[in-house]
Design a protein around this motif. Structure first.
Motif, mmCIF file in Angstrom:
data_model
loop_
_atom_site.group_PDB
_atom_site.id
_atom_site.type_symbol
_atom_site.label_atom_id
_atom_site.label_comp_id
_atom_site.label_asym_id
_atom_site.label_seq_id
_atom_site.Cartn_x
_atom_site.Cartn_y
_atom_site.Cartn_z
ATOM 1 N N GLU A 157 0.718 -1.155 -0.048
ATOM 2 C CA GLU A 157 0.121 -0.059 -0.076
ATOM 3 C C GLU A 157 1.123 1.108 0.087
ATOM 4 O O GLU A 157 0.459 2.314 -0.468
ATOM 5 C CB GLU A 157 -0.866 0.013 1.139
ATOM 6 N N ALA A 177 1.908 1.636 -3.533
ATOM 7 C CA ALA A 177 0.869 2.095 -4.351
ATOM 8 C C ALA A 177 0.697 3.499 -4.197
ATOM 9 O O ALA A 177 0.521 4.394 -5.161
ATOM 10 C CB ALA A 177 -0.273 1.503 -4.046
ATOM 11 N N GLU A 178 0.848 4.151 -2.757
ATOM 12 C CA GLU A 178 0.820 5.609 -2.732
ATOM 13 C C GLU A 178 1.968 6.443 -3.539
ATOM 14 O O GLU A 178 1.826 7.401 -4.034
ATOM 15 C CB GLU A 178 0.856 6.085 -1.154
ATOM 16 N N ARG A 227 3.312 5.678 -6.382
ATOM 17 C CA ARG A 227 3.138 5.644 -7.681
ATOM 18 C C ARG A 227 1.729 6.438 -7.808
ATOM 19 O O ARG A 227 1.627 6.953 -9.096
ATOM 20 C CB ARG A 227 2.621 4.176 -8.236
ATOM 21 N N ARG A 228 1.078 6.737 -6.935
ATOM 22 C CA ARG A 228 -0.260 7.725 -7.364
ATOM 23 C C ARG A 228 0.152 9.136 -7.338
ATOM 24 O O ARG A 228 -0.138 9.989 -8.274
ATOM 25 C CB ARG A 228 -1.089 7.502 -5.964
ATOM 26 N N CYS A 229 1.021 9.705 -6.284
ATOM 27 C CA CYS A 229 1.142 11.029 -6.233
ATOM 28 C C CYS A 229 2.506 11.155 -5.728
ATOM 29 O O CYS A 229 2.892 10.845 -4.349
ATOM 30 C CB CYS A 229 0.113 11.702 -5.487
ATOM 31 N N ARG A 230 3.427 11.878 -6.182
ATOM 32 C CA ARG A 230 4.859 12.107 -5.412
ATOM 33 C C ARG A 230 4.837 13.162 -4.222
ATOM 34 O O ARG A 230 5.573 13.316 -3.272
ATOM 35 C CB ARG A 230 5.855 12.779 -6.251
ATOM 36 N N HIS A 281 1.655 13.319 -2.479
ATOM 37 C CA HIS A 281 1.014 12.754 -1.338
ATOM 38 C C HIS A 281 -0.044 13.552 -0.825
ATOM 39 O O HIS A 281 -0.426 13.932 0.110
ATOM 40 C CB HIS A 281 1.717 12.294 -0.116
ATOM 41 N N GLY A 306 -6.131 14.169 -2.673
ATOM 42 C CA GLY A 306 -6.904 13.845 -3.991
ATOM 43 C C GLY A 306 -7.851 14.680 -4.157
ATOM 44 O O GLY A 306 -8.860 14.540 -5.085
ATOM 45 N N CYS A 357 -1.635 15.385 -9.804
ATOM 46 C CA CYS A 357 -0.869 14.244 -9.323
ATOM 47 C C CYS A 357 0.142 13.506 -10.392
ATOM 48 O O CYS A 357 -0.299 13.342 -11.597
ATOM 49 C CB CYS A 357 -1.623 13.233 -8.951
ATOM 50 N N PRO A 371 2.949 10.488 -10.426
ATOM 51 C CA PRO A 371 3.814 9.305 -9.889
ATOM 52 C C PRO A 371 5.248 9.750 -9.643
ATOM 53 O O PRO A 371 5.909 10.404 -10.457
ATOM 54 C CB PRO A 371 3.476 8.089 -10.758
#
Length: 610
Positions: free
Chosen positions: A115, A118-119, A121-124, A126, A129, A152, A154
């Motif tokens: 997890e 995965a975070e 890779r979502r947004c550098r 953080h 959203g 966002c 990654p």
């Protein structure tokens, strides 16, 4: 607990790090059988303590990383980079849950770590959203066009991979310190390495970059970076004493005109961290010498003369220990590496070229490998270890010129195309290819005497320009003439026209059915410059050939050739020699015996003189 959950605590002695009481603790969710699960958990924790397989401290992930970086012997620049990764990504909070850096050893689970990745890779950054505004300044200000909505992005795969190895190395050290019983990251899958996609500038773009840098006063730096492929820190750490000269004559002389040997000695590099700049060992901890050509030597000599003139204007004298590229005229101040990179980025952006400073190393490696330089030599110039594996894997990009040469080499080694079987008439083609048209045109010129016997064919480039075709088409046409026995081709020399005794050129095709005819079905005369097919002749028979080297047979083959045609037999002999992997330089060592099928006695023996 107020929620109905049960907490299990087992005393595990004193904390090895703080000296305070240390407890192993786990929370059992409320529900049926919670007490039974709690008893089983207590027994398991007690067993761990008795076997000594429990963590000896409650240190968090961030505390383990901090201690690891404090004790590590890696360079200060690398330490500072890993600290920034840890502070921005490992210690960052993702929503209401605690950050990954706040977890202790017992709470690091595989799912928790996945997890966390995965975070990343979502947004550098953080973000939560909701798409907050990304302000251009951290202080109070009035927002304008520079403040934009956050998008966002990654984290780069290479950075995620570095964070993984940082965590794994830190807990590997913690096992040695006896803080934890095992490395929780060892069994986890390592993030894949990003693919190497070198993008060196083209030769035209490289020339534009050099000219732009020359106008800005940095031409010698960019020139030297392109020629040698040195790293940025190594380039900025060069001093006058690192330019070694082996003179070819005594006394005062011009080193360039006298062709003195110039060598660049690379063994130090400039590193920086924040506002601190210092000199350190090279990245690979190796020292190397790079040979320089006379043109590069002239560039460096002219650059040093200009530096001495600038130093004289401020009453300074440069010495052999002065920097070759300095931010001040006295040659004592390093150029800030990041400032130089940013300056280069502005240059290429103004030129409309999508590249970066590191791609100059890609350019040097790719050009050297494309020119046929040994891969170990290229790796040595770039400062790579491992016999050139890194050089090929990362820095060498695809080259059109090298790929074209490879295709031509393969074409020369391919067997000849099968000849037409006697008695089987192929279907006439509706349209000839460009190589066939060019080969027919050259054949007609040889028959008509425009190109005399014994004369060389015109150069490839001249034929390509005259007929408006590519050099590859000319190569194909010349290959056809060679198969027809019209020319003799030697490596490194122009093709020579042979006497045409019995050409292997395919017979002209039948008349095109689309050719207009008269009312009496008499064919119309062909238009000018149209070759008319010669009357067919009887095809020669098949014979057996045996190639002999120094009295030892090395190859047997069959061919459809007239055994009295010495030119055709000579061409077949040369072709057979080359197909065995040998060269036709020492023709005296070879002979070729000609047999009729089923006979043991040769009809004739072909011997050639080199």
């Amino acid at each position: 607990m107020p929620s109905g959950s049960l907490r299990v605590r087992v005393y595990a002695g004193a904390d090895i790090r703080t000296g305070k009481d240390h407890y192993l603790s786990e929370v059992i969710p409320a529900g049926p059988g919670a007490e039974t699960v709690a008893e089983q958990t207590r027994a398991r924790l007690v067993k761990q303590v008795e076997d000594g397989k429990h963590p000896k401290t409650n240190a968090t992930v961030m505390e383990v990383i901090t201690e690891h970086l404090r004790l590590s012997d890696m360079g200060e620049h690398n330490k500072e980079t890993l600290r920034r990764y840890a502070d921005k990504h490992v210690a960052a909070s993702f929503g209401a849950a605690p950050s990954f850096g706040e977890l202790t050893y017992s709470r690091i689970k595989p799912k928790t770590y996945l997890e966390f990745q995965a975070e990343l890779r979502r947004c550098r950054d953080h973000c939560d959203g909701t798409g907050p505004v990304k302000h251009y300044a951290s202080v109070s200000h009035r927002c304008d066009g520079r403040c934009k909505k956050h998008v966002c992005k990654p984290l780069a795969p290479a950075t995620i991979r570095k964070i993984h190895f940082m965590l794994s190395a830190a807990f590997e050290e913690a096992v040695v310190w006896e803080w934890v019983p095992a490395n929780p990251f060892e069994p986890l899958r390592k993030p894949p390495a990003p693919p190497a996609l070198p993008k060196p500038p083209s030769t035209e773009d490289a020339a534009r970059i050099v000219m732009h840098a020359w106008a800005a006063g940095y031409g010698a730096m960019i020139w030297l970076a392109m020629v040698t492929g040195v790293r940025r820190g190594e380039l900025l750490a060069l001093r006058r004493k690192h330019l070694l000269v082996r003179h070819t004559q005594l006394g005062r002389h011009d080193c360039v005109e006298s062709a003195c040997e110039h060598t660049l000695f690379v063994h130090r590099a400039v590193a920086h961290c924040g506002k601190k700049i210092w000199e350190k060992d090279t990245k690979s901890h190796q020292q190397r010498q790079i040979a320089l050509d006379l043109q590069t030597a002239a560039v460096l000599i002219a650059h040093w003369d200009a530096c001495e003139r600038q130093a004289a204007l401020v009453d300074c004298v440069l010495t052999d220990n002065s920097l070759l590229f300095s931010a001040t005229p006295d040659g004592e101040t390093w150029i800030v590496p990041d400032s130089f990179t940013q300056r280069y980025a502005r240059w290429v952006k103004a030129l409309g070229i999508d590249t970066c400073l590191k791609n100059l190393r890609h350019y040097s490696a790719t050009e050297l490998i494309s020119a046929g330089v040994d891969i170990r030599t290229v790796a040595g110039r770039l400062g790579h270890s491992g016999g050139g594996v890194t050089t090929l894997k990362v820095y060498a990009a695809w080259s059109s010129a090298a790929d074209q040469r490879a295709s031509l080499v393969l074409m020369d080694r391919m067997p000849s195309r099968p000849q037409v079987v006697p008695g089987i008439v192929p279907t006439p083609p509706t349209q000839r290819t460009l190589p066939e048209k060019l080969a027919d045109d050259l054949y007609d010129q040889i028959i008509n005497g425009a190109i005399a016997t014994g004369d060389p064919l015109p150069p490839m480039a001249e034929l390509a320009a005259e007929h408006n075709v590519s050099p590859f088409t000319v190569h194909r046409a010349v290959g056809m003439l060679k198969q027809w026995g019209v020319i003799e081709v030697s490596r490194g020399k122009r093709a020579i026209v042979l006497p045409i005794v019995n050409s292997l050129r395919p017979a002209a095709q039948e008349a095109d059915p689309r050719t207009p005819t008269t009312a009496g079905d008499e064919p119309v005369a062909p238009p000018p410059h149209t070759s008319v097919a010669a009357p067919p002749t009887a095809a020669p028979g098949v014979v057996q050939l045996e190639l002999i080297e120094l009295g030892k047979p090395i190859k047997r083959m069959s061919a459809q050739v007239d055994p009295t045609d010495t030119n055709a037999l000579a061409n077949l002999m040369r072709s057979a020699i080359r197909r065995t992997g040998r060269t036709d330089i020492n023709l005296d060592d070879f002979e070729m015996a000609v047999y009729t099928p089923g006979s043991d006695e040769p009809i004739t023996t072909v011997v050639m003189v080199a």
